[in-house]
Design a protein around this motif. Structure first.
Motif, PDB file in Angstrom:
ATOM      1  N   ALA A 187      54.309  76.809 -35.349  1.00 57.91           N
ATOM      2  CA  ALA A 187      54.625  78.202 -35.023  1.00 57.91           C
ATOM      3  C   ALA A 187      53.570  79.144 -35.590  1.00 57.91           C
ATOM      4  CB  ALA A 187      56.002  78.574 -35.565  1.00 57.91           C
ATOM      5  N   PHE A 188      53.165  78.899 -36.821  1.00 56.36           N
ATOM      6  CA  PHE A 188      52.128  79.735 -37.422  1.00 56.36           C
ATOM      7  C   PHE A 188      50.808  79.548 -36.676  1.00 56.36           C
ATOM      8  CE2 PHE A 188      48.797  80.726 -40.508  1.00 56.36           C
ATOM      9  CZ  PHE A 188      49.224  81.957 -40.976  1.00 56.36           C
ATOM     10  N   GLY A 189      50.536  78.335 -36.219  1.00 56.71           N
ATOM     11  CA  GLY A 189      49.330  78.082 -35.447  1.00 56.71           C
ATOM     12  C   GLY A 189      49.320  78.846 -34.131  1.00 56.71           C
ATOM     13  N   ILE A 190      50.462  78.871 -33.445  1.00 53.56           N
ATOM     14  CA  ILE A 190      50.564  79.618 -32.184  1.00 53.56           C
ATOM     15  C   ILE A 190      50.376  81.104 -32.428  1.00 53.56           C
ATOM     16  CG2 ILE A 190      52.175  80.321 -30.366  1.00 53.56           C
ATOM     17  CD1 ILE A 190      53.356  77.492 -30.517  1.00 53.56           C
ATOM     18  N   SER A 191      51.001  81.612 -33.477  1.00 56.38           N
ATOM     19  CA  SER A 191      50.865  83.025 -33.820  1.00 56.38           C
ATOM     20  C   SER A 191      49.418  83.384 -34.130  1.00 56.38           C
ATOM     21  CB  SER A 191      51.758  83.355 -35.022  1.00 56.38           C
ATOM     22  OG  SER A 191      51.568  84.693 -35.447  1.00 56.38           O
ATOM     23  N   THR A 192      48.746  82.531 -34.912  1.00 56.33           N
ATOM     24  CA  THR A 192      47.351  82.774 -35.264  1.00 56.33           C
ATOM     25  C   THR A 192      46.448  82.662 -34.043  1.00 56.33           C
ATOM     26  OG1 THR A 192      47.740  81.899 -37.494  1.00 56.33           O
ATOM     27  CG2 THR A 192      45.455  82.026 -36.753  1.00 56.33           C
ATOM     28  N   ALA A 193      46.722  81.695 -33.186  1.00 54.46           N
ATOM     29  CA  ALA A 193      45.930  81.533 -31.959  1.00 54.46           C
ATOM     30  C   ALA A 193      46.038  82.789 -31.096  1.00 54.46           C
ATOM     31  CB  ALA A 193      46.418  80.308 -31.184  1.00 54.46           C
ATOM     32  N   GLY A 194      47.248  83.336 -30.992  1.00 50.33           N
ATOM     33  CA  GLY A 194      47.429  84.562 -30.223  1.00 50.33           C
ATOM     34  C   GLY A 194      46.637  85.715 -30.795  1.00 50.33           C
ATOM     35  N   ALA A 195      46.594  85.811 -32.127  1.00 54.21           N
ATOM     36  CA  ALA A 195      45.857  86.887 -32.788  1.00 54.21           C
ATOM     37  C   ALA A 195      44.358  86.752 -32.565  1.00 54.21           C
ATOM     38  CB  ALA A 195      46.173  86.887 -34.280  1.00 54.21           C
ATOM     39  N   ASN A 235      59.655  78.742 -36.380  1.00 58.66           N
ATOM     40  CA  ASN A 235      60.344  79.104 -35.144  1.00 58.66           C
ATOM     41  C   ASN A 235      59.320  79.281 -34.020  1.00 58.66           C
ATOM     42  OD1 ASN A 235      61.644  80.707 -33.033  1.00 58.66           O
ATOM     43  ND2 ASN A 235      63.317  80.979 -34.485  1.00 58.66           N
ATOM     44  N   MET A 236      59.265  78.331 -33.100  1.00 54.97           N
ATOM     45  CA  MET A 236      58.273  78.331 -32.024  1.00 54.97           C
ATOM     46  C   MET A 236      58.508  79.467 -31.035  1.00 54.97           C
ATOM     47  SD  MET A 236      56.173  75.616 -32.358  1.00 54.97           S
ATOM     48  CE  MET A 236      55.764  74.928 -30.762  1.00 54.97           C
ATOM     49  N   ALA A 237      59.770  79.762 -30.745  1.00 52.06           N
ATOM     50  CA  ALA A 237      60.085  80.808 -29.776  1.00 52.06           C
ATOM     51  C   ALA A 237      59.570  82.167 -30.242  1.00 52.06           C
ATOM     52  CB  ALA A 237      61.595  80.865 -29.543  1.00 52.06           C
ATOM     53  N   VAL A 238      59.830  82.483 -31.487  1.00 48.72           N
ATOM     54  CA  VAL A 238      59.367  83.756 -32.041  1.00 48.72           C
ATOM     55  C   VAL A 238      57.845  83.783 -32.090  1.00 48.72           C
ATOM     56  CG1 VAL A 238      59.392  85.229 -34.089  1.00 48.72           C
ATOM     57  CG2 VAL A 238      61.486  84.110 -33.346  1.00 48.72           C
ATOM     58  N   ALA A 239      57.231  82.657 -32.381  1.00 48.58           N
ATOM     59  CA  ALA A 239      55.766  82.589 -32.429  1.00 48.58           C
ATOM     60  C   ALA A 239      55.157  82.847 -31.055  1.00 48.58           C
ATOM     61  CB  ALA A 239      55.327  81.221 -32.944  1.00 48.58           C
ATOM     62  N   VAL A 240      55.780  82.314 -30.008  1.00 49.82           N
ATOM     63  CA  VAL A 240      55.287  82.538 -28.645  1.00 49.82           C
ATOM     64  C   VAL A 240      55.358  84.019 -28.291  1.00 49.82           C
ATOM     65  CG1 VAL A 240      55.810  82.163 -26.200  1.00 49.82           C
ATOM     66  CG2 VAL A 240      55.761  80.230 -27.776  1.00 49.82           C
ATOM     67  N   VAL A 241      56.459  84.665 -28.642  1.00 45.86           N
ATOM     68  CA  VAL A 241      56.591  86.100 -28.381  1.00 45.86           C
ATOM     69  C   VAL A 241      55.570  86.882 -29.195  1.00 45.86           C
ATOM     70  CG1 VAL A 241      58.107  88.114 -28.606  1.00 45.86           C
ATOM     71  CG2 VAL A 241      59.020  85.948 -27.749  1.00 45.86           C
ATOM     72  N   ASP A 242      55.363  86.478 -30.440  1.00 44.16           N
ATOM     73  CA  ASP A 242      54.388  87.151 -31.297  1.00 44.16           C
ATOM     74  C   ASP A 242      52.984  87.052 -30.707  1.00 44.16           C
ATOM     75  OD1 ASP A 242      53.610  88.457 -33.835  1.00 44.16           O
ATOM     76  OD2 ASP A 242      52.595  86.570 -34.227  1.00 44.16           O
ATOM     77  N   ALA A 243      52.614  85.861 -30.248  1.00 45.77           N
ATOM     78  CA  ALA A 243      51.303  85.672 -29.633  1.00 45.77           C
ATOM     79  C   ALA A 243      51.188  86.489 -28.345  1.00 45.77           C
ATOM     80  CB  ALA A 243      51.068  84.194 -29.338  1.00 45.77           C
ATOM     81  N   SER A 244      52.263  86.547 -27.579  1.00 43.12           N
ATOM     82  CA  SER A 244      52.269  87.308 -26.336  1.00 43.12           C
ATOM     83  C   SER A 244      52.094  88.800 -26.601  1.00 43.12           C
ATOM     84  CB  SER A 244      53.573  87.073 -25.563  1.00 43.12           C
ATOM     85  OG  SER A 244      53.734  85.713 -25.232  1.00 43.12           O
ATOM     86  N   VAL A 245      52.747  89.285 -27.642  1.00 43.53           N
ATOM     87  CA  VAL A 245      52.617  90.705 -28.011  1.00 43.53           C
ATOM     88  C   VAL A 245      51.177  91.011 -28.398  1.00 43.53           C
ATOM     89  CG1 VAL A 245      53.266  92.438 -29.733  1.00 43.53           C
ATOM     90  CG2 VAL A 245      55.013  90.989 -28.700  1.00 43.53           C
ATOM     91  N   ALA A 246      50.573  90.122 -29.183  1.00 42.84           N
ATOM     92  CA  ALA A 246      49.181  90.328 -29.601  1.00 42.84           C
ATOM     93  C   ALA A 246      48.249  90.355 -28.396  1.00 42.84           C
ATOM     94  CB  ALA A 246      48.763  89.223 -30.574  1.00 42.84           C
ATOM     95  N   ILE A 247      48.430  89.415 -27.466  1.00 42.07           N
ATOM     96  CA  ILE A 247      47.573  89.353 -26.281  1.00 42.07           C
ATOM     97  C   ILE A 247      47.807  90.567 -25.386  1.00 42.07           C
ATOM     98  CG2 ILE A 247      47.142  88.053 -24.155  1.00 42.07           C
ATOM     99  CD1 ILE A 247      47.785  85.501 -25.808  1.00 42.07           C
ATOM    100  N   ALA A 248      49.073  90.944 -25.201  1.00 41.20           N
ATOM    101  CA  ALA A 248      49.378  92.123 -24.385  1.00 41.20           C
ATOM    102  C   ALA A 248      48.759  93.383 -24.990  1.00 41.20           C
ATOM    103  CB  ALA A 248      50.894  92.290 -24.257  1.00 41.20           C
TER     104      ALA A 248
END
Length: 297
Positions: free
Chosen positions: A52-60, A123-136
């Protein structure tokens, strides 16, 4: 011939300057992620294997790269120093706005959950949303960077004005999706589902956020940049954003009824957590937004 060689050397040096600054900012983003979440990034990524942290960081990181494409698009500056200053200023400002956008989304849009803590917990779901917010947010910032001109305080104010309007519209989109989810699922809420780790819902919601952000790109085709017209800039972005939200919502409703005909989306995504169907929904959302933006151009 000598002039051509001189120009080529000058462009090569400018390219090296831009790439060097971009690499430094991308590296900085990783460590800001750790500082923001008050964790050691190496521990989370390589020892704890926190996906989850990896997905969040990747999005950032991807978000910052998107912003940097807006910072380096255009003509070269008059000198190497001005090129470095401009790249650093736009890139640094973009990095700050990405973090600000995520913070606003945490505190206002997803105000019922503790997103940083849930991501650290995996939490993978929250991480996906976090990455999506960063990209958006990055897509929106890039649209503003391409729309604005110059390197002055008024230019940054204009960029920030468009950014605030866009953040407001992302909030509106989130509340709209929450309302629709609540209607389909009276016993649960969108934020509760994300906190429970429902990945399919996160993928679909992330698609909506990125799709809305993509429509902001075409705003620059209709809003004339004026660094001194503070109110006009805000009103212009707001009117255009509301119109695009309405148009996008209608088109997505039609497209999903056609592409996913005979598929009960409420049952498949909300109840059965069908990640495949949710991914199709996400791609439809982003695809329609890209087509709409191209048509506007």
């Amino acid at each position: 011939m000598m002039n051509d060689i001189g120009i080529s050397q000058e462009l090569a040096i400018i390219l090296v300057i831009d790439l060097a600054i971009a690499m430094l900012l991308l590296t900085l983003m990783r460590y800001i992620q750790g500082w923001w979440g008050r964790v050691n990034t190496t521990h989370e990524l390589a020892e704890k294997d926190n996906f989850a942290f990896g997905i969040s960081t990747a999005g950032a990181v991807l978000a910052l790269a998107i912003v940097l494409t807006g910072a380096i698009t255009g003509e070269a500056a008059e000198s190497y120093l001005m090129e470095a200053i401009g790249m650093t200023a736009y890139g640094g400002f973009g990095l700050i706005l990405i973090k600000l956008g995520r913070w606003l989304h945490d505190k206002v849009a997803l105000n019922q959950i503790d997103k940083p803590t849930l991501i650290v917990e995996g939490n993978m779901a929250v991480a996906v949303v976090d990455a999506s917010v960063a990209i958006a947010t990055a897509i929106i910032i890039r649209a503003n960077l391409l729309w604005a001109e110059g390197l002055s305080i008024n230019t940054f104010i204009a960029i920030f004005s468009g950014f605030l309007v866009a953040q407001f519209m992302l909030l509106v989109m989130t509340r709209l999706r929450e309302y629709l989810y609540q209607r389909r699922n009276p016993n649960g809420g969108l934020q509760v589902a994300l906190a429970q780790g429902q990945l399919a819902i996160a993928i679909r919601h992330g698609g909506y956020l990125v799709a809305l952000a993509l429509t902001f790109k075409s705003a620059s085709y209709f809003i004339v940049f004026d660094e001194f017209a503070y109110l006009t800039n805000i009103v212009g972005w707001l009117i255009y954003s509301v119109v695009m939200l309405f148009v996008l919502s209608i088109l997505l409703m039609i497209a999903k009824r056609l592409v996913l005909a005979n598929v009960n989306l409420t049952r498949e995504v909300d109840q059965q957590q069908n990640v495949g169907v949710a991914t199709i929904e996400m791609c439809i959302s982003i695809g329609i937004a890209l087509i709409l933006t191209s048509l506007m151009a």
